[in-house]
Design a protein around this motif. Structure first.
Motif, PDB file in Angstrom:
ATOM      1  N   LEU A 286      43.331  31.649  51.166  1.00 37.59           N
ATOM      2  CA  LEU A 286      42.474  31.668  49.990  1.00 37.59           C
ATOM      3  C   LEU A 286      42.928  30.581  49.016  1.00 37.59           C
ATOM      4  CD1 LEU A 286      42.180  35.510  49.343  1.00 37.59           C
ATOM      5  CD2 LEU A 286      40.678  34.045  50.693  1.00 37.59           C
ATOM      6  N   SER A 287      42.111  30.323  48.015  1.00 42.67           N
ATOM      7  CA  SER A 287      42.466  29.320  47.017  1.00 42.67           C
ATOM      8  C   SER A 287      43.735  29.732  46.277  1.00 42.67           C
ATOM      9  CB  SER A 287      41.331  29.154  46.010  1.00 42.67           C
ATOM     10  OG  SER A 287      41.179  30.332  45.234  1.00 42.67           O
ATOM     11  N   ARG A 290      42.995  32.194  43.426  1.00 36.94           N
ATOM     12  CA  ARG A 290      42.791  33.598  43.840  1.00 36.94           C
ATOM     13  C   ARG A 290      44.128  34.252  44.175  1.00 36.94           C
ATOM     14  NH1 ARG A 290      39.486  38.180  43.668  1.00 36.94           N
ATOM     15  NH2 ARG A 290      40.472  39.609  45.129  1.00 36.94           N
ATOM     16  N   HIS A 417      38.617  33.883  39.057  1.00 39.43           N
ATOM     17  CA  HIS A 417      38.668  34.231  40.484  1.00 39.43           C
ATOM     18  C   HIS A 417      38.396  35.714  40.755  1.00 39.43           C
ATOM     19  CE1 HIS A 417      40.181  30.287  41.729  1.00 39.43           C
ATOM     20  NE2 HIS A 417      40.847  30.298  40.587  1.00 39.43           N
ATOM     21  N   GLU A 422      35.109  33.403  48.004  1.00 42.83           N
ATOM     22  CA  GLU A 422      35.943  32.438  48.733  1.00 42.83           C
ATOM     23  C   GLU A 422      35.246  32.181  50.069  1.00 42.83           C
ATOM     24  OE1 GLU A 422      39.302  31.236  48.072  1.00 42.83           O
ATOM     25  OE2 GLU A 422      39.177  31.935  45.997  1.00 42.83           O
TER      26      GLU A 422
END
Length: 463
Positions: A286-287, A290, A417, A422
Motif C-alpha cells: 500500500l502507499s 496509508r 488516506h 488503494e
C-alpha cells in the motif's frame, strides 16, 4: 451461511461481516453484483454483540443506541420487522460523587443546573467556543479546516485546560467528548474531537441527550439482530471462520486469500478497523501514507459491563440509575432492557479506566465495580445475580472499542488516506464515515459509500 469453501470468483469481495461490510455486500447485491463476505469470527455483527440475562432476555455488550437522524438503522429495523423502544424511559434523580461524598441531583437538574453558577457559566462558555470550532470542520475534509494544523497539534485536554477555569467544566467536556472515542482527552487531538461532533450535528448537549438524542432508542432483542438479518439475506455469500491473510491486486482485479478460501474479484472492500486491516499482507504494498495512517490509529480501549439484579431496586428510591464519580471517572446507568423484571446497571470503562481495570484479577474487578455501585445505590447493589463484562481490546478480531484514536498530527499528515482507495482496494467502517462517525449508522453509511466508489457513481440509497 457456510464455514469452508475452496475458491470463488465474484464481482466484489468484502472483508468483515460487521454492519459496514454487510451494508457494502447488500448494496452490491442490490446493484446486481455478485459478492462474497469473508468474516474471521464465527459470527456476524462486529462490535454489535448480544448476551443472555438469567431469564433469557437479551442485553447488548456492544453497540446498542440509535436516535433521530440515524435513518438507515431505523429503516433496516422496520424492514426486518424489529421493534425499537426507548432506552431510558425511567426518570429519576441522578447521583454524583465528589470529594468522597455522594450527592443527589434532581432529575430536572441533570445536565442543566448540576453545577454551581460559576461552573455552569464556565461550562456554557467553553461549550460555545468548542461548537464554534466544530462549525469550521468538514468531517469529510478536516485537514482543510481553518487553522487545521493548530487544531491537530493540540490535544483535547490541553485546549480544554486553556479555556476553562473550573475543574467541573473541564471534566464534563472531556468526559462527554473523549468517552465517545474510548479514550482519554490527552490521547486525541482537538481536531479529532471536532470531527466526531461535526459528523453528528455539532452540538455537545445534543450528543449526550437521551430523548431526541443519539441514545434515545434500542432494538428489541439487541442490535446484533440487524447484522444477523442482513447476513441471513445474503445466505451462503457470507463465509465465517475466514480471516483474510493476504490481498493481491493488479490491473485486472484482486485475489483475497484466507486459510481455506480464495476469492477472486474485481474489487475488494476492507470493512475492518485500520489497525486490523494493517495486519493483512498487501501485494503490491500500500502507499506510504496509508501504512503510516494505520500505524497511528489504534482503536480506543473500552470495557463494557452489565451488573444484573433480581429487580431494578434503585427505582424504588426515585433514582434513575445514573451515577458519576468525579474522583474515579466511574459512570453507571440503568441499562435494563424492556420486557424483563430484572434490573441491569450498565458501566462503560474507557481509556485509562479500562486499562487500570484490566490489570486486576477477576475477583478484584468485581469487587471494584460492586464497591462503586454500593457506595452509590446502597447495600442491595452488593448482591448481583450475574456479572457480565467484555473488554473489546481483548477480542482478537476487534482489538479495541468503537472508534479510532488519532493523536496530534495524525489527521493533517495522513487523514486523507482513511477513505482513499488503494487501486482496487476500498475502505469501509464507522471510523471512515463522514456522518455519524463511530456509530452503527456510520458503519452502514460507509458500506454504501464504498460501493459507490466501485461503481463510480453516488449512493443511490436515500440515507
Amino acid at each position: 451461511m457456510e464455514d469452508i469453501v475452496n475458491s470463488r470468483v465474484v464481482d466484489v469481495a468484502v472483508v468483515g461481516a460487521g454492519l459496514a461490510g454487510l451494508s457494502a455486500a447488500r448494496e452490491a447485491r442490490r446493484r446486481g453484483l455478485s459478492v462474497t463476505v469473508l468474516e474471521a469470527r464465527d459470527r456476524v455483527g462486529g462490535k454489535t454483540l448480544a448476551a443472555l440475562l438469567p431469564d433469557g432476555s437479551v442485553i447488548e455488550v456492544g453497540g446498542q443506541y440509535i436516535g433521530p437522524g440515524q435513518t438507515m438503522m431505523y429503516r433496516l429495523a422496520e424492514e426486518f420487522g424489529l421493534e425499537t423502544y426507548r432506552a431510558h424511559p425511567h426518570t429519576g434523580d441522578a447521583l454524583a460523587e465528589s470529594g468522597g461524598q455522594v450527592f443527589r441531583i434532581p432529575a430536572e437538574a441533570v445536565g442543566v443546573t448540576s453545577f454551581s453558577e460559576e461552573e455552569q457559566r464556565d461550562l456554557e462558555q467553553v461549550v460555545a467556543k468548542f461548537e464554534n470550532l466544530v462549525a469550521l470542520v468538514d468531517p469529510g475534509k478536516p485537514w482543510d479546516a481553518i487553522n487545521a494544523d493548530e487544531l491537530d497539534r493540540t490535544t483535547l485536554d490541553e485546549w480544554v485546560n486553556a479555556n476553562t477555569t473550573t475543574s467541573a467544566a473541564h471534566g464534563f467536556l472531556c468526559m462527554a467528548i473523549a468517552t465517545n472515542y474510548s479514550c482519554d482527552a490527552w490521547d486525541i487531538s482537538l481536531l479529532h474531537s471536532l470531527i466526531m461532533l461535526a459528523s453528528e450535528g455539532g452540538s455537545v448537549m445534543e450528543m449526550i441527550k437521551y430523548d431526541d438524542g443519539p441514545q434515545q432508542d434500542r432494538i428489541l432483542g439487541g442490535s446484533q439482530l440487524v447484522a444477523e438479518r442482513m447476513a441471513a439475506e445474503l445466505g451462503d455469500d457470507v463465509v465465517l471462520n475466514a480471516p483474510v491473510r493476504r490481498i493481491e491486486q493488479d490491473a485486472e482485479g484482486v485475489v483475497v486469500y484466507c486459510d481455506d478460501v480464495t476469492v477472486s474479484a474485481g474489487h475488494v472492500v476492507v470493512a475492518v478497523p485500520p489497525a486490523l486491516a494493517s495486519r493483512i499482507r498487501y501485494t503490491p504494498d500500500l502507499s506510504v501514507g496509508r501504512e503510516l495512517f494505520t500505524q497511528r490509529v489504534a482503536n480506543g480501549h473500552m470495557t463494557k459491563l452489565a451488573v444484573v439484579y433480581p429487580r431494578p431496586f434503585w427505582r424504588d428510591d426515585g433514582l434513575s440509575g445514573l451515577y458519576m464519580s468525579e474522583t474515579s471517572g466511574f459512570t453507571a446507568f440503568d441499562n435494563t432492557p424492556t420486557g424483563t423484571d430484572l434490573g441491569v446497571v450498565g458501566v462503560f470503562l474507557p481509556g485509562r479506566d479500562a486499562a487500570d481495570y484490566g490489570y486486576l484479577s477477576t475477583e478484584q474487578r468485581r469487587a471494584t465495580i460492586l464497591g462503586h455501585l454500593t457506595t452509590a445505590l446502597g447495600a442491595a447493589a452488593a448482591e448481583p445475580i450475574d456479572f457480565i463484562e467484555l473488554d473489546w481490546a481483548a477480542q482478537t478480531w476487534s482489538r479495541g472499542g468503537h472508534n479510532i484514536v488519532a493523536g496530534p498530527g495524525t489527521w493533517t499528515k495522513f487523514g486523507r488516506h482513511i477513505r482513499q482507495p488503494e487501486g482496487r482496494i476500498h475502505w469501509a467502517g464507522s471510523e471512515s464515515s463522514t456522518e455519524w462517525l463511530g456509530y452503527m449508522e456510520g458503519a452502514l453509511r460507509s458500506g454504501i459509500r464504498a460501493l459507490a466508489e466501485i461503481t463510480s457513481d453516488h449512493p443511490s440509497t436515500n440515507l
